[in-house]
Design an enzyme around this catalytic site. Structure first.
Site, PDB file in Angstrom:
ATOM      1  N   LYS A   1      -1.140   4.934   8.597  1.00 13.24           N
ATOM      2  CA  LYS A   1      -2.500   4.475   8.297  1.00 13.24           C
ATOM      3  C   LYS A   1      -3.256   4.447   9.620  1.00 13.24           C
ATOM      4  O   LYS A   1      -3.090   3.542  10.437  1.00 13.24           O
ATOM      5  CB  LYS A   1      -2.472   3.101   7.637  1.00 13.24           C
ATOM      6  CG  LYS A   1      -3.834   2.593   7.205  1.00 13.24           C
ATOM      7  CD  LYS A   1      -3.722   1.241   6.503  1.00 13.24           C
ATOM      8  CE  LYS A   1      -3.204   1.407   5.091  1.00 13.24           C
ATOM      9  NZ  LYS A   1      -3.151   0.087   4.385  1.00 13.24           N
TER      10      LYS A   1
ATOM     11  N   ASN B   1       0.811  -1.220   0.000  1.00  8.61           N
ATOM     12  CA  ASN B   1       0.000   0.000   0.000  1.00  8.61           C
ATOM     13  C   ASN B   1       0.843   1.269   0.000  1.00  8.61           C
ATOM     14  O   ASN B   1       0.557   2.214  -0.708  1.00  8.61           O
ATOM     15  CB  ASN B   1      -0.941   0.009   1.200  1.00  8.61           C
ATOM     16  CG  ASN B   1      -2.014  -1.063   1.119  1.00  8.61           C
ATOM     17  OD1 ASN B   1      -2.641  -1.386   2.119  1.00  8.61           O
ATOM     18  ND2 ASN B   1      -2.242  -1.641  -0.053  1.00  8.61           N
TER      19      ASN B   1
END
Length: 445
Positions: A284, A279
């Site tokens: 995150k 990713n």
């Protein structure tokens, strides 16, 4: 600016003392009548006494002996592991090389520390167990690991998502000055437990080549995917770089997590290359797999720096509550701040409380409509340019830490004397100099 430094009162723990006989620092709680100091060395023997002159050979033996308040010093060198301490029940089972299940207490933690000035390396690259592997499985409470290197935890089949350098399910533990690298999964992963502190630690160059979800998709630097009822986990003074997936990942965390004064860069690539992998998010900050769920937790990301990540610098990741994002600097990410959240009806919305942040370079923001956002560079009448900073260099961020283990003081992204970003923030409860907080991760000196 005024020279006043506004900061909360500080408290100081009792100072450690030096044992002249051992020439090592003895923690305060290890000075009691019953607390013991032991030693482990790659050249030791578990049949020895555990003294400095006759050290043990393994952490497993040390763990079988220690009691609350004891300290175990690990001498420098390599502690190599070739198999787990139990057999794989199946190819998708979980095993570990080192289990730390014996607990200390709040007043008398158990310490597993590097001997001062030496580096013990726990090397798991030789393990051939055909299932998911935990290098360390920390199930105990009130433990303190300090100064250890953890490398090379493998994944030996393609039926599993990842293995882990450290897997944590205990509470009130401290993980300090750890160096975690070359693992086929996250360097450090908090699966359960509350009140854990990950302090001044680095996790880098982790790559899950054999992940069932695709090569590189699950090797984060740090992760916390904890259930409800386990608040108080904190990452402070940590760095994550060249991890094939994300730097810090809080997906599926149902208890609040704080990320403070930490850096994350060049994640989402095969380590040390420009080849895309996972990713690639710097921080995150939550999410539960894309849809709305009840009981989401509010996280905090503050005084953080994210740059040159393959995807977002700071990402809400479909989170369901508004996290706090205070005094962060995000540079040359794609985008720098992505506040994509999920409303109770399942529709997409911007979610987050954003104050005093800098977005510069790359794409600045995405999905900020609907957020509680003010005093950020994209809202103020200021022009952000290189001249606002002493430097915008993206090299040298892996420099050695200061003597006390804190992050090195670099000129990059620190505000210049003429910067118009000084005193442009608003008070969010963090220390600041001058009439008002500066923007970004660093207060001007």
């Amino acid at each position: 600016m005024r020279s006043t430094w506004i900061t909360p009162p500080r408290t100081f723990a009792a100072a450690a003392v030096v044992s002249a006989a051992a020439c090592v620092v003895v923690p305060p709680s290890a000075r009691g009548a019953t607390a013991q100091v032991y030693y482990v060395s790659p050249t030791g023997s578990d049949s020895a006494s555990g003294s400095k002159s006759a050290p043990w050979a393994s952490m497993a033996h040390a763990q079988s002996v220690v009691q609350p308040g004891d300290t175990v010093y690990f001498r420098g060198g390599t502690y190599a592991y070739t198999r787990a301490n139990s057999a794989c029940a199946s190819r998708t089972a979980r095993v570990d090389a080192i289990t730390l299940s014996r607990s200390g207490t709040a007043a008398a933690p158990i310490r597993y520390w590097a001997y001062p000035g030496e580096t013990p390396v726990f090397d798991f690259t030789g393990m051939r167990d055909d299932c998911r592997i935990k290098g360390f499985d920390v199930t105990g409470d009130h433990l303190h690991l300090k100064g250890l290197e953890v490398k090379g935890v493998p994944q030996n089949n393609e039926l599993n998502h990842e293995s882990w350098g450290l897997w944590i399910s205990g509470s009130h533990n401290t993980f300090e000055l750890l160096d975690l690298y070359d693992n086929m999964g996250p360097g450090l992963f908090i699966q359960n437990g509350g009140g854990n502190l990950v302090l001044n630690s680095d996790s880098h160059d982790n790559y899950d080549a054999h992940s069932s979800g695709g090569a590189g998709e699950n090797a984060d630097g740090f992760g916390a995917h904890i259930p409800a009822g386990n608040a108080g986990n904190v990452f402070r003074g940590c760095r994550a770089w060249w991890n094939s997936d994300d730097g810090f990942d809080l997906i599926r965390a149902f208890s609040s997590v704080t990320i403070d004064n930490s850096w994350s860069w060049r994640n989402g690539y095969l380590p040390e290359t420009s080849t895309a992998a996972g990713n690639g998010v710097g921080f995150k900050a939550g999410g539960y797999g894309g849809g709305y769920v009840e009981g989401g937790a509010k996280h905090t990301v503050r005084n953080a720096v994210a740059f040159a990540n393959r995807a977002s610098g700071i990402y809400a990741n479909h989170h369901t509550v508004a996290n706090d994002y205070f005094n962060n600097t995000s540079y040359a990410n794609h985008p720098d701040f992505n506040m994509l959240g999920v409303a109770p009806d399942g529709t997409s919305t911007g979610l987050g409380v954003l104050r005093n942040n800098i977005a510069y370079g790359g794409t600045l923001t995405a999905n900020t409509a609907g957020t509680d956002s003010s005093h950020n560079t994209w809202e103020l009448n200021v022009t952000v340019s290189d001249s606002q900073f002493k430097s915008v260099s993206t090299s040298g961020w892996d420099a050695p830490r200061d003597a006390d283990g804190s992050l090195p003081v670099l000129p990059a992204f620190r505000l210049s004397g003429s910067s118009t970003l000084v005193d442009q923030g608003t008070d969010v409860g963090l220390p600041y100099r001058g009439a008002a907080p500066d923007l970004g991760a660093f207060e001007a000196r």
